[in-house]
Design a protein around this motif. Structure first.
Motif, short mmCIF file in Angstrom:
data_model
loop_
_atom_site.label_atom_id
_atom_site.label_comp_id
_atom_site.label_asym_id
_atom_site.label_seq_id
_atom_site.Cartn_x
_atom_site.Cartn_y
_atom_site.Cartn_z
N UNK A 152 0.84 -1.21 0.00
CA UNK A 152 0.00 0.00 0.00
C UNK A 152 0.87 1.26 0.00
N UNK A 153 1.90 1.24 0.87
CA UNK A 153 2.76 2.42 1.00
C UNK A 153 3.49 2.69 -0.31
N UNK A 154 4.02 1.63 -0.92
CA UNK A 154 4.77 1.80 -2.17
C UNK A 154 3.85 2.39 -3.25
N UNK A 155 2.64 1.85 -3.35
CA UNK A 155 1.71 2.34 -4.38
C UNK A 155 1.36 3.80 -4.13
N UNK A 156 1.15 4.14 -2.85
CA UNK A 156 0.82 5.55 -2.53
C UNK A 156 1.97 6.48 -2.89
N UNK A 157 3.20 6.01 -2.63
CA UNK A 157 4.38 6.83 -2.97
C UNK A 157 4.41 7.08 -4.47
N UNK A 158 4.13 6.03 -5.25
CA UNK A 158 4.14 6.17 -6.71
C UNK A 158 3.12 7.23 -7.14
N UNK A 159 1.92 7.15 -6.59
CA UNK A 159 0.87 8.10 -6.98
C UNK A 159 1.26 9.52 -6.59
N UNK A 334 -10.39 -17.16 -2.33
CA UNK A 334 -9.02 -16.70 -2.55
C UNK A 334 -8.94 -16.02 -3.91
N UNK A 335 -9.55 -16.68 -4.91
CA UNK A 335 -9.44 -16.17 -6.28
C UNK A 335 -10.17 -14.84 -6.46
N UNK A 336 -11.28 -14.65 -5.74
CA UNK A 336 -12.06 -13.42 -5.97
C UNK A 336 -11.66 -12.30 -5.03
N UNK A 337 -10.59 -12.54 -4.27
CA UNK A 337 -10.12 -11.49 -3.37
C UNK A 337 -9.86 -10.18 -4.12
N UNK A 338 -9.18 -10.32 -5.27
CA UNK A 338 -8.88 -9.10 -6.03
C UNK A 338 -10.12 -8.63 -6.78
N UNK A 339 -11.04 -9.57 -7.06
CA UNK A 339 -12.24 -9.19 -7.83
C UNK A 339 -13.07 -8.15 -7.11
N UNK A 340 -13.19 -8.32 -5.79
CA UNK A 340 -14.04 -7.41 -5.05
C UNK A 340 -13.46 -5.99 -5.05
N UNK A 341 -12.11 -5.91 -5.00
CA UNK A 341 -11.48 -4.59 -5.05
C UNK A 341 -11.61 -4.00 -6.45
N UNK A 342 -11.39 -4.85 -7.48
CA UNK A 342 -11.49 -4.29 -8.83
C UNK A 342 -12.94 -3.98 -9.17
N UNK A 343 -13.89 -4.70 -8.54
CA UNK A 343 -15.30 -4.37 -8.77
C UNK A 343 -15.58 -2.97 -8.24
N UNK A 344 -14.97 -2.63 -7.09
CA UNK A 344 -15.16 -1.28 -6.55
C UNK A 344 -14.56 -0.23 -7.48
N UNK A 390 -8.94 3.65 -3.41
CA UNK A 390 -8.78 2.33 -4.03
C UNK A 390 -7.70 1.52 -3.30
N UNK A 391 -6.56 2.17 -3.02
CA UNK A 391 -5.45 1.43 -2.41
C UNK A 391 -5.79 1.01 -0.98
N UNK A 392 -6.40 1.93 -0.22
CA UNK A 392 -6.75 1.57 1.16
C UNK A 392 -7.84 0.49 1.16
N UNK A 393 -8.78 0.58 0.21
CA UNK A 393 -9.81 -0.46 0.13
C UNK A 393 -9.18 -1.82 -0.17
N UNK A 394 -8.22 -1.83 -1.09
CA UNK A 394 -7.51 -3.08 -1.40
C UNK A 394 -6.87 -3.65 -0.15
N UNK A 395 -6.22 -2.76 0.57
CA UNK A 395 -5.51 -3.18 1.79
C UNK A 395 -6.50 -3.76 2.80
N UNK A 396 -7.64 -3.05 2.97
CA UNK A 396 -8.66 -3.51 3.92
C UNK A 396 -9.22 -4.88 3.51
N UNK A 397 -9.47 -5.02 2.20
CA UNK A 397 -10.02 -6.30 1.71
C UNK A 397 -9.01 -7.42 1.97
#
Lengths: 410, 254
Positions: A152-159, A334-344, A390-397
């Motif tokens: 999360x931190x790395x992605x935030x730094x990039x943004x 496990x597989x839909x873990x990222x799906x819920x974040x990308x759905x958001x 988006x990034x914090x939501x990913x982290x929370x999920x």
């Protein structure tokens, strides 16, 4: 434990929607300042109030001197005839609880993610009883959380670096800009209002729309998928075909169609900034978002289920029910873990479009108006807040699923 | 697949023909009638011609984005797959770029060269295609890199003095070709969808190159159903056909 998970998710969701509802409440507000000069200047700090600019209009000014009262649109210094005592009043509407929009969107997301997990678990338990309980080998939750947090931190730094680069190219002072960005202070917009307050007041409306449209989409998709898995045949085929319909008749096409039908030809539903009965303004945007996304999300989950090789199920020598409800649905988590974040993420993008079509005063509408006005600071502010959400939501999920399901941590 | 491809080619051929062959003009904003089956546009132009040009421009935009995205993805993926350490570093860059929210970033970039007109952002068609493409290839590159890296033949590691670039290209060429074909149509759809989003949210567009999105956006200013319904129908047909063909191609090159 499973029904409780669903109850917790519903409680979080209700709390998130309540927060967003509070955050869009407006009330009349005025800031008063005075001075003795030939130029009447607005009271200091007026820009940083949560003015409901998009929904109720930007604040207006009144300057009172011994010679009379002058009222004008907007807020700017006013030249007086002589040096004299003046009172400067900035009047408008504010959303005093706009800051609640930030926790509200996270609560809505968490509630929805847990709801998805809870629904699947509930169905597993109903079908298999005790057999649904997993005994997966887990790894340390701390290590897992640390790994996710560093990502999360790395992605935030990039943004932040990208936004700082954009600012530097625009010939602003890079170091002070970077410092402002790190403290989420985006400065002032072209209209003179603080970018932060513009973003928070519009985020309130986006959160509310997300709460009304995103959660039912995910909940109903989960039930649809379960139904399709059980019944197969037409239900499964419908979900698979819905992807094409959902993508071709994207939410914005449906939005324009609804706008034509139920606003222009048959003026049933109002559009624009809610003024009066809130729900009537919500119907068209929510339906436009709901219809295509329910198919897209359900199709994504079905794809994960169908991509389990049939050979594996045969090799296990188990009944089809056990394989489907215990193993396939278990892995689905496990597989839909990222799906819920990308759905958001996808829902937020669709919301941007819908807000622009229905003039719903959310983040997307703000973005559109700022682009048309060439207000790059607001655009950068939206970029920063959107990434953070988006990034914090990913982290929370990641975190919540990691706690709820040990398989995710491996 | 064959039926979809034939239908798609028919739409393209018809659009191409009708973008050059002008049907009779009529009074502006005439509703559909036997004389003007799809009605007329605000300038009196036959809606059949207007939509034909819009379909072509939409496909040109998508095509440009598709070519740039796929070329960038294949080149980057190939270079990154040539060594393990290089791949580790280069893939991190892709992940970092992927974390930038695309739409707000695109708007910020478009403000550098576009001119805000109050109600829309006038921005060059080709430059917009370029920035859309340059912000959309990371995901494809990651997949190319992974596929190439894990298809590296163990035999090659036994060649004394390392593997020449020529041999690497020779080994990877079939995979590169397959992935290029597989990703092209999704990249075209991605280009069209992203441009649509930019157009709907902030009216980003080039009046010299009207696309189906431009027509749909403009239709919001009027209450004439044929200005909206016809481009929406054309868009639905084009996108569904592209999706169906793309899915079939993906299955073939999976």
């Amino acid at each position: 434990m499973r029904p409780y998970l669903l109850l917790v998710s519903l409680a979080l969701l209700a709390l998130g929607i309540a927060f967003s509802l509070f955050s869009i409440q407006t009330s009349p507000f005025s800031v008063v300042g005075y001075g003795n000069s030939s130029v009447a200047t607005p009271p200091s700090g007026w820009e940083y109030q949560y003015w409901a600019g998009l929904s109720k209009g930007y604040p207006n000014s009144t300057v009172i001197t011994s010679k009379g009262v002058t009222q004008f649109q907007g807020v700017h210094p006013l030249k007086l005839n002589d040096t004299e005592l003046y009172i400067y009043v900035v009047r408008g509407y504010v959303q005093p609880l706009a800051y609640l929009s930030v926790p509200s969107i996270f609560l809505i997301f968490l509630g929805t993610a847990l709801g998805f997990r809870g629904t699947i678990l509930l169905i597993q338990e109903r079908e298999l009883g005790e057999l649904s309980r997993g005994n997966a080998v887990s790894s340390s939750i701390y290590k897992y959380a640390l790994k996710r947090f560093s990502s999360l931190v790395i992605s935030l730094i990039v943004v932040v670096a990208v936004v700082a680069l954009l600012e530097t190219v625009k010939e602003f002072t890079p170091f002070s800009e970077l410092l402002s960005l790190l403290t989420f202070n985006m400065g002032l917009s072209k209209q003179g209002l603080s970018v932060d307050s513009l973003i928070l007041t519009s985020l309130s409306y986006s959160s509310f729309l997300t709460g009304i449209s995103f959660s039912p989409t995910v909940y109903i998709s989960s039930f649809l998928v379960m139904y399709a898995i059980r019944k197969k045949g037409f239900a499964m085929s419908l979900i698979q075909k819905w992807k094409y319909i959902g993508n071709a008749l994207a939410s914005w096409v449906i939005g324009i169609a609804l706008l034509y039908t139920f606003h222009y030809y048959f003026p049933v539903f109002p559009v624009g900034s809610p003024n009066g009965y809130l729900l009537s303004y919500l119907v068209l945007p929510a339906v436009s978002l709901f219809f295509p996304y329910i198919g897209i999300f359900a199709n994504r989950v079905v794809y994960t289920v169908l991509s389990t090789p049939p050979l594996v199920t045969k090799a296990k020598g188990l009944s089809e029910d056990i394989v489907m409800y215990r193993h396939v649905l278990g892995n689905l988590m496990v597989a839909t873990l990222s799906s819920i974040s990308s759905a958001l993420v996808e829902m937020l993008v669709a919301e941007f479009l819908i807000e622009a079509i229905f003039s719903w005063p959310g983040l997307g509408y703000l973005l559109g108006r700022s682009v048309d006005a060439g207000d790059i600071r607001v655009v950068e502010g939206v970029l920063l807040i959107y990434s953070t959400i988006v990034l914090v939501s990913n982290f929370l999920a990641d975190l919540v699923y990691g706690i709820a399901d040990p398989r995710v941590r491996r | 697949m064959k039926l979809s491809l034939v239908a798609f080619l028919a739409v393209v051929a018809l659009s191409l023909f009708l973008s050059f062959y002008n049907l009779p003009y009529g009074p502006p904003l005439t509703p559909p009638s036997p004389q003007f089956p799809l009605g007329t546009y605000v300038n009196g132009k036959n809606m059949i011609n207007v939509n034909a040009v819009a379909v072509l421009n939409t496909l040109i935009f998508g095509g440009m984005v598709g070519v740039i995205e796929v070329s960038a993805a294949l080149a980057y993926g190939f270079v990154s797959a040539t060594s393990g350490r290089r791949r580790t570093v280069m893939v991190r860059f892709l992940d970092a770029f992927n974390s930038i929210p695309r739409l707000p970033f695109l708007f910020a970039l478009a403000l550098f060269y576009g001119s805000p007109e109050g109600a829309f952002l006038r921005s060059n068609f080709f430059l917009t295609a370029l920035i859309v493409a340059l912000t959309g290839w990371f995901n494809y590159a990651r997949q190319v890199s992974e596929k190439l890296y894990f298809s590296y033949s163990p035999l090659l590691t036994k060649i004394p003095g390392g593997v020449s670039l020529y041999l690497l290209i020779f080994q990877y060429l079939p995979t590169l070709k397959g992935m290029g074909v597989k990703f092209f149509l999704p990249a075209v759809i991605d280009g069209i969808s992203t441009y649509t989003a930019m157009g709907v949210i902030a009216g980003v567009g080039d009046p010299n190159f009207p696309t189906l999105t431009t027509l749909l956006n403009a239709s919001r200013l009027f209450t004439y159903w044929w200005l909206f319904l016809v481009p929406a129908l054309f868009r639905a047909i084009v996108i569904v056909l592209l999706y169906v063909i793309s899915d079939e191609v993906s299955k073939r090159y999976a």
